[in-house]
Design a protein around this motif. Structure first.
Motif, short mmCIF file in Angstrom:
data_model
loop_
_atom_site.label_atom_id
_atom_site.label_comp_id
_atom_site.label_asym_id
_atom_site.label_seq_id
_atom_site.Cartn_x
_atom_site.Cartn_y
_atom_site.Cartn_z
N TRP A 201 0.81 -1.22 0.00
CA TRP A 201 0.00 0.00 0.00
C TRP A 201 0.84 1.27 0.00
O TRP A 201 0.33 2.36 -0.23
CB TRP A 201 -0.96 0.00 1.19
N PHE A 202 2.15 1.12 0.26
CA PHE A 202 3.03 2.30 0.29
C PHE A 202 3.85 2.44 -1.00
O PHE A 202 4.62 3.38 -1.14
CB PHE A 202 3.95 2.24 1.51
N GLU A 203 3.65 1.50 -1.91
CA GLU A 203 4.37 1.57 -3.17
C GLU A 203 3.68 2.55 -4.12
O GLU A 203 2.45 2.73 -4.06
CB GLU A 203 4.46 0.18 -3.82
N LEU A 281 1.06 12.46 7.79
CA LEU A 281 2.36 11.83 7.52
C LEU A 281 2.45 10.48 8.21
O LEU A 281 1.78 10.25 9.24
CB LEU A 281 3.50 12.72 8.03
N MET A 282 3.29 9.61 7.67
CA MET A 282 3.60 8.36 8.35
C MET A 282 4.65 8.63 9.45
O MET A 282 5.36 9.65 9.41
CB MET A 282 4.12 7.33 7.35
N LEU A 460 7.88 0.16 5.98
CA LEU A 460 6.50 0.50 6.37
C LEU A 460 6.41 1.92 6.92
O LEU A 460 5.45 2.26 7.59
CB LEU A 460 5.97 -0.50 7.41
N HIS A 461 7.44 2.71 6.63
CA HIS A 461 7.48 4.12 7.08
C HIS A 461 7.37 4.24 8.60
O HIS A 461 6.69 5.12 9.12
CB HIS A 461 6.38 4.93 6.39
N LEU A 462 8.05 3.32 9.28
CA LEU A 462 8.09 3.35 10.74
C LEU A 462 9.50 3.73 11.20
O LEU A 462 10.48 3.39 10.53
CB LEU A 462 7.71 1.99 11.31
N PRO A 463 9.61 4.41 12.33
CA PRO A 463 10.92 4.82 12.82
C PRO A 463 11.70 3.63 13.37
O PRO A 463 11.11 2.65 13.84
CB PRO A 463 10.59 5.81 13.93
#
Length: 517
Positions: A201-203, A281-282, A460-463
């Protein structure tokens, strides 16, 4: 089965002999009276199941008799029968909570239908609901085998919620247990769907659902208009079924224009999902662009202290800084009452955002307080407790005022919650996050079959707390437990409401647009 005993009150009761014979042939017992006074005496001596009451009688009128009956026996169903169709008589009777209202001349089948409706209602509804679900069960099972898109998952989840609410009050508990089993199976399949599809889903150029970080831009902004003030109400930790539980209360003041669902990001937890809503934002982007506002799991201090700052930045980025808007967060009863008392001052805003935290506090209280564990022992009780709170909350007061002031109402949440049952062992170091439905840290040991593992959080746009940090997410109704003091830990947290992981309850959440009636 006990014989149903009817009291029929009519000054021309002799003319109704055929009706009475018709009922007696169907094993109803009928006692007759010719006046209101006679009826009240009969009520003192006998326990009746229902009263048929003529409205137009000499002496005590039907309405006067009705008032006396309700004072004596408030829960006794009374069916008013009248020749008159005058509106004030109907209003008086309905105001006194009559069970039914029939216009003369009545035929025997009308009487029988009224009896069925008032005395056999629960049994008939239970039987019909059970029959309908039995027919639907096979279709849901087939859908579950074929569901392959996020839209299909939303529809399937809505269908399961519909049947859960329909079946919760029926006498056949076996049907409810079958539904619970079907819902558990759905959550297992949903976990597999998310593992396979969520990273995609982030592509770029991928068909993705509206998610936490796109909600404001995609769903909220198109509803804002200078012609009408908008109230965006974000009730923390609100499941889809809890929204359906208090929707009937809101429908007294608002009519529903749209009801959609969107997907919470992972982790489906407040510091991630709600910050994503307000920032657009993620989490990894928040950490990079707004390090002064973002805190990771292991950082000290509140994790959601800068929602207003995130919202302000998003409004500017979307070119909406010319709108007149305010943000309010309600975390206790005192704050809620204060905002309700001053609500009329918000009528000149284009957008008013209210974050309301009660449901989140309720789920945490269930973990920590035995009395709340008793009151919210399962999903049905959890819905009921949420509904009871809502009926008596300053939030309902605000919604009533918003309706009177002509506000459009947008009601949504940041994530849902699930009743956890099954422990999953995990080992981590001191820097491992504490949430029961997800973990992030360096040295995590776990059974990979029981979790959704994300070894590269940036994907997954996680820190990443450290270079080697990973995330794991609990699926279905499992929760993470440490081996130390394992039995005590599991006993303490089993059957509590948690969030942060992967389930329909946590991730598929409501977005509803309503206009004042």
């Amino acid at each position: 089965m006990n014989t149903i005993h009817i009291l029929w009150v009519d000054d021309e009761i002799d003319l109704l002999k055929p009706h009475i014979i018709f009922l007696e042939q169907r094993h109803y017992k009928v006692t007759t009276c010719k006046s209101g006074t006679e009826a009240l005496d009969a009520l003192n001596d006998t326990a009746f199941d229902i009263v048929f009451l003529d409205e137009n009688m000499p002496g005590l009128t039907g309405l006067e008799t009705l008032n006396e009956i309700k004072e004596k026996k408030a829960n006794l169903p009374v069916v008013m029968i009248t020749k008159s169709e005058e509106e004030y008589i109907m209003e008086e009777a309905i105001g006194n909570k009559i069970a039914d209202y029939l216009i003369k001349p009545v035929n025997p089948n009308q009487i029988l239908l009224s009896l069925k409706k008032n005395l056999d209602h629960s049994r008939l509804v239970s039987e019909k609901t059970t029959s309908n679900y039995q027919q639907e069960f096979r279709k849901i099972a087939m859908d579950l085998a074929m569901v392959n898109t996020y839209d299909e998952w939303v529809e399937l989840y809505r269908k399961l919620i519909y049947w859960e609410i329909q079946l919760e009050d029926i006498e056949d508990t076996g049907m409810f247990e079958i539904l619970e089993s079907q819902k558990n199976e759905a959550n297992i399949q949903f976990g597999k769907f998310i593992e396979k599809n969520y990273p995609k889903w982030f592509e770029a150029n991928t068909n993705a659902p509206v998610m936490s970080h796109t909600l404001f831009k995609e769903k909220v902004v198109p509803e804002i208009t200078p012609k009408q003030p908008t109230l965006l109400l974000v009730i923390d930790n609100l499941r889809y079924d809890q929204w359906k539980a208090f929707e009937p209360i809101i429908s007294n003041y608002y009519k529903k224009e749209k009801e959609d669902a969107f997907f919470s990001i992972l982790p489906s937890a407040t510091q991630y999902a709600r910050n994503a809503i307000f920032s657009g934002l993620m989490p990894s982007d928040m950490e990079t662009l707004f390090p002064q506002f973002w805190k990771n799991d292991t950082d000290d201090g509140g994790k959601n202290l800068h929602e207003a700052d995130f919202l302000n930045a998003q409004m500017k980025r979307l070119g909406l800084n010319n709108l007149n808007y305010e943000y309010h967060k309600i975390t206790n009863l005192k704050n809620g009452k204060k905002l309700a008392e001053n609500f009329s001052a918000l009528k000149n805003n284009d957008l008013t955002v209210v974050v309301y935290n009660f449901v989140d506090m309720l789920s945490h209280a269930k973990t920590e307080m035995e009395v709340v564990k008793e009151l919210a022992s399962n999903d049905k009780a959890y819905r009921s407790l949420t509904q009871s709170w809502f009926k008596n909350s300053p939030l309902l007061d605000m919604i009533q005022q918003a309706q009177q002031l002509g506000f459009k109402l947008i009601l949504t949440t940041d994530h849902g919650t699930i009743n956890v049952k099954n422990p999953s062992k995990v080992i981590g170091d001191r820097e491992t996050s504490l949430n029961l439905r997800y973990k992030t840290g360096r040295s995590l040991t776990y059974d990979p079959k029981e979790v959704f593992e994300v070894k590269n959080p940036k994907a997954l746009h996680l820190p990443s707390i450290t270079m080697s940090s990973s995330f794991i997410f609990a699926k279905s109704d499992s929760f993470f437990a440490y081996p130390n003091n394992y039995n005590h830990y599991v006993s303490y947290y089993r059957n509590t409401y948690q969030h942060g992981g992967i389930s329909m309850e946590e991730m598929i959440i409501p977005f509803t647009v309503l206009n004042p009636k």
